[in-house]
Design a protein around this motif. Structure first.
Motif, PDB file in Angstrom:
ATOM      1  N   PRO A  44       1.008  -1.146  -0.114  1.00 20.00           N
ATOM      2  CA  PRO A  44      -0.112  -0.170  -0.124  1.00 20.00           C
ATOM      3  C   PRO A  44       0.767   1.377  -0.061  1.00 20.00           C
ATOM      4  N   VAL A  45       1.899   1.073   0.834  1.00 24.03           N
ATOM      5  CA  VAL A  45       2.754   2.579   0.663  1.00 24.03           C
ATOM      6  C   VAL A  45       3.434   2.606  -0.817  1.00 24.03           C
ATOM      7  N   LEU A  46       3.797   1.655  -1.268  1.00 25.99           N
ATOM      8  CA  LEU A  46       4.427   1.822  -2.724  1.00 25.99           C
ATOM      9  C   LEU A  46       3.222   2.311  -3.386  1.00 25.99           C
ATOM     10  N   VAL A  47       2.282   1.697  -3.662  1.00 28.16           N
ATOM     11  CA  VAL A  47       1.173   2.556  -4.391  1.00 28.16           C
ATOM     12  C   VAL A  47       0.831   3.619  -4.006  1.00 28.16           C
ATOM     13  N   MET A  48       0.836   3.936  -2.950  1.00 28.29           N
ATOM     14  CA  MET A  48       0.852   5.578  -2.541  1.00 28.29           C
ATOM     15  C   MET A  48       1.815   6.336  -3.092  1.00 28.29           C
ATOM     16  N   MET A  49       2.871   5.870  -3.078  1.00 31.28           N
ATOM     17  CA  MET A  49       3.958   6.776  -3.536  1.00 31.28           C
ATOM     18  C   MET A  49       3.967   6.980  -5.064  1.00 31.28           C
ATOM     19  N   VAL A  50       3.663   5.768  -5.976  1.00 29.14           N
ATOM     20  CA  VAL A  50       3.670   5.777  -7.240  1.00 29.14           C
ATOM     21  C   VAL A  50       2.194   6.839  -7.743  1.00 29.14           C
ATOM     22  N   LEU A  51       1.414   6.496  -6.996  1.00 27.13           N
ATOM     23  CA  LEU A  51       0.293   7.546  -7.571  1.00 27.13           C
ATOM     24  C   LEU A  51       0.207   8.691  -6.836  1.00 27.13           C
ATOM     25  N   GLY A  52       1.085   9.154  -5.986  1.00 27.15           N
ATOM     26  CA  GLY A  52       1.392  10.528  -5.658  1.00 27.15           C
ATOM     27  C   GLY A  52       2.411  11.028  -6.554  1.00 27.15           C
ATOM     28  N   GLY A  53       3.244  10.436  -6.983  1.00 31.27           N
ATOM     29  CA  GLY A  53       4.116  10.790  -8.303  1.00 31.27           C
ATOM     30  C   GLY A  53       3.221  11.201  -9.394  1.00 31.27           C
ATOM     31  N   LEU A  54       2.456  10.143  -9.774  1.00 28.50           N
ATOM     32  CA  LEU A  54       1.511  10.558 -10.960  1.00 28.50           C
ATOM     33  C   LEU A  54       0.466  11.642 -10.822  1.00 28.50           C
ATOM     34  N   ALA A  55       0.007  11.915  -9.705  1.00 22.73           N
ATOM     35  CA  ALA A  55      -0.831  13.008  -9.283  1.00 22.73           C
ATOM     36  C   ALA A  55       0.029  14.369  -9.646  1.00 22.73           C
ATOM     37  N   ALA A  56       1.252  14.310  -9.096  1.00 23.12           N
ATOM     38  CA  ALA A  56       2.145  15.529  -9.214  1.00 23.12           C
ATOM     39  C   ALA A  56       2.428  15.873 -10.574  1.00 23.12           C
ATOM     40  N   PHE A  57       2.626  14.801 -11.370  1.00 22.90           N
ATOM     41  CA  PHE A  57       2.909  14.844 -12.607  1.00 22.90           C
ATOM     42  C   PHE A  57       1.646  15.613 -13.525  1.00 22.90           C
ATOM     43  N   ILE A  58       0.471  15.089 -13.124  1.00 24.28           N
ATOM     44  CA  ILE A  58      -0.682  15.380 -13.788  1.00 24.28           C
ATOM     45  C   ILE A  58      -0.757  16.773 -13.616  1.00 24.28           C
ATOM     46  N   LEU A  59      -0.677  17.203 -12.336  1.00 22.36           N
ATOM     47  CA  LEU A  59      -0.758  18.905 -11.836  1.00 22.36           C
ATOM     48  C   LEU A  59       0.243  19.868 -12.383  1.00 22.36           C
ATOM     49  N   ASN A  60       1.404  19.230 -12.645  1.00 16.66           N
ATOM     50  CA  ASN A  60       2.491  20.185 -12.642  1.00 16.66           C
ATOM     51  C   ASN A  60       2.947  20.122 -14.358  1.00 16.66           C
ATOM     52  N   ARG A  61       2.717  19.339 -15.092  1.00 18.65           N
ATOM     53  CA  ARG A  61       3.297  18.728 -16.445  1.00 18.65           C
ATOM     54  C   ARG A  61       2.270  18.521 -17.476  1.00 18.65           C
ATOM     55  N   THR A  62       0.935  18.716 -17.366  1.00 18.98           N
ATOM     56  CA  THR A  62      -0.083  18.318 -18.183  1.00 18.98           C
ATOM     57  C   THR A  62      -0.972  19.459 -18.426  1.00 18.98           C
TER      58      THR A  62
END
Length: 327
Positions: free
Chosen positions: A178-196
């Motif tokens: 669960p912690v690993l999934v949280m980190m991956v989706l956190g990175g994905l959310a940051a990418f969507i907000l900042n780079r798309t």
């Protein structure tokens, strides 16, 4: 000359004070997390043990994943009250299609994720084209999704396939999935907000919807994207929770939507829209997890824990209101 020097020094102090205020405003949740951790460590020697810190991460994971999706909505000046129910529905659909219909477990997971996307898409359509307030549209979806979860499961838990159960396990005997999934989706959310483009549109719509429309952004289309993303993140959170519980439970994640909203606001996002960061949301979720974990270690009643969490949410919203007044 002395007067000019004194004036320059005053301006420099004011500039430094303004910068400090901005820095504190952007990282207030992180400062609060550090202070909370220090206090909990003093009160409970086991707080900083490796096992307990991993427990904090696991406790934060589901709320953080829900909150990442909620961040998209709140940044765009909306709100999604349905994420807890959508999470439960996605887990039930996955369990039902894998065990009752005999569908391949991996395909069942895909169906569960699509369920979240569809639920979010419907909420977005009600907001964008039905012109319903986001509060009402997602409140309706909260009831619909929870009701469908109860109908499909007949009100009882359904066993999950091993592929979903793995989401609640550990890697190497120590790293919680669960912690690993949280980190991956956190990175994905940051990418969507900042780079798309979608992320930039979220900030534009939240800042001023009419100005965003006049600048060429298809606001209705972007609202469909925003709520669909929220539904997708909710579905992932539901599967992670189902993995931890080893079953799909129709009443799972009840009330989690409030924790998700709280994590976003504690993380520095404004309920008025136009501001918010994935990292701040992550820290906000950790703040809630640290409070709950620390109070458990101190043997504080769960009833009083609800009081403390409520007070923290009130302070976070009050802080957001004061920030906007100063701005």
């Amino acid at each position: 000359m002395p007067t000019e020097t004194a004036t320059a020094r005053t301006e420099q102090r004011e500039s430094l004070g303004s910068r400090a205020q901005v820095l504190l405003g952007q990282n207030g949740a992180l400062v609060a997390l550090v202070l909370l951790s220090v206090v909990m460590a003093v009160l409970s020697p086991v707080f900083f043990s490796t096992q307990n810190l991993l427990n904090v991460g696991v406790q934060a994971a589901v709320v953080a994943i829900l909150a990442f999706g909620q961040t998209f909505v709140i940044v765009s000046a909306g709100i999604d009250l349905s994420v807890g129910s959508v999470a439960a529905l996605a887990s039930i659909v996955t369990a039902y299609t894998a065990t009752t219909t005999g569908l391949n477990p991996l395909l069942a997971i895909v169906v569960g994720l699509l369920t979240g996307v569809i639920a979010g898409f419907i909420s977005g359509a009600l907001v964008a084209y039905g012109r319903l307030p986001a509060f009402i549209a997602t409140l309706a979806m909260l009831s619909i999704a929870r009701g469908l979860a109860l109908v499909l499961s007949d009100g009882v838990p359904i066993a999950q396939p091993s592929a979903v159960a793995w989401l609640g396990s550990t890697i190497g005997g120590w790293l919680p999935v669960p912690v690993l999934v949280m980190m991956v989706l956190g990175g994905l959310a940051a990418f969507i907000l900042n780079r798309t483009f979608a992320g930039r549109a979220m900030y534009a719509i939240g800042g001023n919807e009419e100005a965003a429309r006049l600048s060429g952004i298809n606001v209705r289309h972007q609202q469909l994207v925003i709520y669909s993303l929220s539904g997708a993140f909710a579905a992932v959170a539901g599967l992670v929770l189902a993995g931890r519980l080893a079953s799909g439970q129709p009443q799972a994640a009840a009330g989690y939507e409030l924790d998700a909203i709280a994590a976003v606001v504690i993380g520095g996002a404004s309920l008025a829209g136009g501001s918010g960061r994935a990292f701040g949301t992550f820290v906000g979720a950790l703040v809630l997890a640290v409070i709950r974990n620390g109070l458990n270690l101190l043997n504080v009643s769960s009833f009083w824990q609800q009081v403390v969490i409520g007070a923290v949410i009130a302070l976070a919203v009050l802080s957001d209101t004061l920030r906007r007044r100063r701005a």
